[in-house]
Design a protein around this motif. Sequence first.
Motif, PDB file in Angstrom:
ATOM      1  N   ASP A  61       0.747  -1.073  -0.017  1.00 14.01           N
ATOM      2  CA  ASP A  61      -0.085   0.027   0.061  1.00 14.01           C
ATOM      3  C   ASP A  61       0.929   1.031  -0.008  1.00 14.01           C
ATOM      4  O   ASP A  61       0.386   2.517  -0.394  1.00 14.01           O
ATOM      5  CB  ASP A  61      -0.875   0.024   1.290  1.00 14.01           C
ATOM      6  CG  ASP A  61      -2.061  -1.160   1.195  1.00 14.01           C
ATOM      7  OD1 ASP A  61      -2.174  -1.724   0.092  1.00 14.01           O
ATOM      8  OD2 ASP A  61      -2.357  -1.481   2.176  1.00 14.01           O
ATOM      9  N   THR A  90       9.317   4.576   1.048  1.00 13.34           N
ATOM     10  CA  THR A  90       8.000   4.574   1.732  1.00 13.34           C
ATOM     11  C   THR A  90       7.762   2.907   2.463  1.00 13.34           C
ATOM     12  O   THR A  90       7.369   2.670   3.426  1.00 13.34           O
ATOM     13  CB  THR A  90       6.919   4.892   1.110  1.00 13.34           C
ATOM     14  OG1 THR A  90       6.799   4.377  -0.101  1.00 13.34           O
ATOM     15  CG2 THR A  90       6.880   6.484   1.147  1.00 13.34           C
ATOM     16  N   ASP A 129       2.677  11.035   0.719  1.00 10.56           N
ATOM     17  CA  ASP A 129       1.936  12.050   1.718  1.00 10.56           C
ATOM     18  C   ASP A 129       1.216  11.126   2.700  1.00 10.56           C
ATOM     19  O   ASP A 129       1.482  11.531   3.901  1.00 10.56           O
ATOM     20  CB  ASP A 129       1.109  13.005   1.218  1.00 10.56           C
ATOM     21  CG  ASP A 129       0.404  13.988   1.991  1.00 10.56           C
ATOM     22  OD1 ASP A 129       1.176  14.555   2.878  1.00 10.56           O
ATOM     23  OD2 ASP A 129      -0.738  14.469   1.704  1.00 10.56           O
ATOM     24  N   ARG A 130       0.665  10.189   2.266  1.00  7.80           N
ATOM     25  CA  ARG A 130      -0.229   9.391   3.300  1.00  7.80           C
ATOM     26  C   ARG A 130       0.769   8.608   4.206  1.00  7.80           C
ATOM     27  O   ARG A 130       0.459   8.578   5.526  1.00  7.80           O
ATOM     28  CB  ARG A 130      -1.042   8.176   2.664  1.00  7.80           C
ATOM     29  CG  ARG A 130      -1.828   7.363   3.540  1.00  7.80           C
ATOM     30  CD  ARG A 130      -2.752   6.551   2.895  1.00  7.80           C
ATOM     31  NE  ARG A 130      -2.246   5.722   1.438  1.00  7.80           N
ATOM     32  CZ  ARG A 130      -1.436   4.744   1.453  1.00  7.80           C
ATOM     33  NH1 ARG A 130      -1.310   4.159   2.731  1.00  7.80           N
ATOM     34  NH2 ARG A 130      -0.781   4.072   0.411  1.00  7.80           N
ATOM     35  N   ALA A 177       2.166  11.079   6.747  1.00  9.25           N
ATOM     36  CA  ALA A 177       1.108  11.401   7.439  1.00  9.25           C
ATOM     37  C   ALA A 177       0.823  10.574   8.670  1.00  9.25           C
ATOM     38  O   ALA A 177       0.531  10.689   9.702  1.00  9.25           O
ATOM     39  CB  ALA A 177      -0.107  11.847   6.894  1.00  9.25           C
ATOM     40  N   ASP A 178       0.811   9.030   8.290  1.00  3.08           N
ATOM     41  CA  ASP A 178       0.516   7.901   9.189  1.00  3.08           C
ATOM     42  C   ASP A 178       1.692   8.031  10.008  1.00  3.08           C
ATOM     43  O   ASP A 178       1.462   7.596  11.356  1.00  3.08           O
ATOM     44  CB  ASP A 178       0.427   6.683   8.324  1.00  3.08           C
ATOM     45  CG  ASP A 178      -0.873   6.668   7.522  1.00  3.08           C
ATOM     46  OD1 ASP A 178      -1.710   7.417   7.776  1.00  3.08           O
ATOM     47  OD2 ASP A 178      -0.936   5.579   6.799  1.00  3.08           O
ATOM     48  N   ALA A 207       0.668  11.536  -3.571  1.00  2.00           N
ATOM     49  CA  ALA A 207      -0.520  11.215  -2.486  1.00  2.00           C
ATOM     50  C   ALA A 207       0.047  10.023  -1.560  1.00  2.00           C
ATOM     51  O   ALA A 207      -0.335  10.218  -0.166  1.00  2.00           O
ATOM     52  CB  ALA A 207      -1.772  10.827  -3.235  1.00  2.00           C
ATOM     53  N   THR A 208       0.655   9.046  -2.319  1.00  2.00           N
ATOM     54  CA  THR A 208       0.835   8.063  -1.555  1.00  2.00           C
ATOM     55  C   THR A 208       2.197   8.241  -0.306  1.00  2.00           C
ATOM     56  O   THR A 208       2.057   7.856   0.822  1.00  2.00           O
ATOM     57  CB  THR A 208       1.401   6.663  -2.145  1.00  2.00           C
ATOM     58  OG1 THR A 208       0.287   6.190  -3.211  1.00  2.00           O
ATOM     59  CG2 THR A 208       1.812   5.491  -1.543  1.00  2.00           C
TER      60      THR A 208
END
Length: 555
Positions: free
Chosen positions: A199, A225, A329-330, A333-334, A326-327
Amino acid sequence: MLKSTLEALATKDQHATARLAAVTGTVELANLIPPTVSYESRGNLLIIGEQATITALANQFSALNSVTLLATEKSATAEKVENLFFSQAVSVKGYLGAFEVMCRVDGTITDTQVNLATVALGRNSFDIVLDMTAEGVVDTEIPAPGYYAAGRGRAVVADLVEELPAMVGTFDKPKYFRLNPDICAHSSRGVSGCDRCVDACPAGALTSNGHAIEINPYLCQGVGTCATACPTEAISYALPDPDNTQHFVFRLLERYQAEGGEKPTILFYGNRDEQAVVNALSTLPSTVIPVALEELATVGVDTWFSALAYGAHQVLLATNTAYIPATIDRVLADEISIAQAFLTELGYDADRICLFDFADAENFTAYDAALIPAEQTRFEGTKRDKLFAALNLLTQAAEVKPTRSELPANAPFGSVECQTQDCTLCMSCVSVCPTRALHAIGDRPGLLFIEQDCVQCGMCEKACPEKVISMKPGFNWDAESRTEAKVVHEEEAACCTNCGKAFAPASMVKMLTEKLQGHSQFQGEAIRRLSMCEDCRVRDIFAQMESDPESQLKV
């Protein structure tokens, strides 16, 4: 560029002088000869888009070996050119030197899809793809090397006219990751678990084959990531690895303080943002120490908290926040939400670890005080070991002493709950646990659990045939309790009726006896074998076969 800027600012004050000495005098450890993968490109270009658009571009790339055009929309006024094909259903997968383009070519007899490179070039693949479609044929956030989505504004055609002729030959790229499948929490014995790395990949380089994670090193762009999201360190970044990055931060802060620097703030940034960092340094306080990373997301909460434990007053994750895919950033952010949850639960300011937008440099105010005195010994062990070591120090110094805290649902921390009245101690949960957080007592029927080792992958919950195990996300702040092997469930052992050896939980033998007593294969004397150990059971079967051969038909 960064060094010259730090030198120019060194006369500003004592902190700036100490910063220059620390940055220039601390050697960063890295892989001297990292593993690589190679791309082979012969310069066969495919351009996809509207007919009028792509035919106008064809001559601009005449320096390449070949140019094939694939029109997704026909134009009645466009001039006819060689090597032009038409198709509205197009799929592209691959990378520089190995792009497979499947489509149904208009005008062919069959409706089946074909490999366009075979039709156009007599080869298996194209080397380079220039996508002029507005939506883009490939939807990954970070496209593979050799794929240029100019139609979506991700590349400029004028620049590509200059760049693409150089994309012919053999090119090596670092292999950015290491993979240890033995500690992967993705799957075990057919039970699915953690998918965090899949993910977290914006390049589509990670996939699951149903049993294990597979990484395509040709698609991997080194964003990191996956390694940051991985809770067990089965995937780790290799250029350099986080362990070397943390050791570098330790030595950097140690040198900065030895040179008379005070109130250090660590500013992590990706190499591509070096110019933005240079521009911001003249505005930021001289206590801000920049630390370059291959990519910003290659390190996570363990590195950030280690920096705070080593004496940093604050950790900034610097980027142009408007341009983060976006990925990425997510994932950031997590990680930040977990980090800030830890801080606030201990009564500290959440922004001791935070994203920092370069546009806000003029408004930045540094913290005057550290959270704790600088740790004099660098942390060792896994990334979870280092995180827990830092959190233990922060907990000891905190005025607020929480016992247990709720965390975001995706946090890889927590415990398990077991409805012990229905547990048969079959150990299915133990067989799939990737970290041995759940394990057998050993000398008697029983189940132990170490909360600190649990990554909340959920495989134990799915593997349990009685469905008595459930996840309980959260964080236990008591280090002694968190690291203790606690008994989840234990019971009396059933002893073999023949030799007396303990061989199974008594409840399991009872349950099997009750369920199988009506079965045709367990009539008469056969039911006794359920109360025997495995050795005596086999001996009893063969003894009966010897005395009564026809009994084999009933076994």
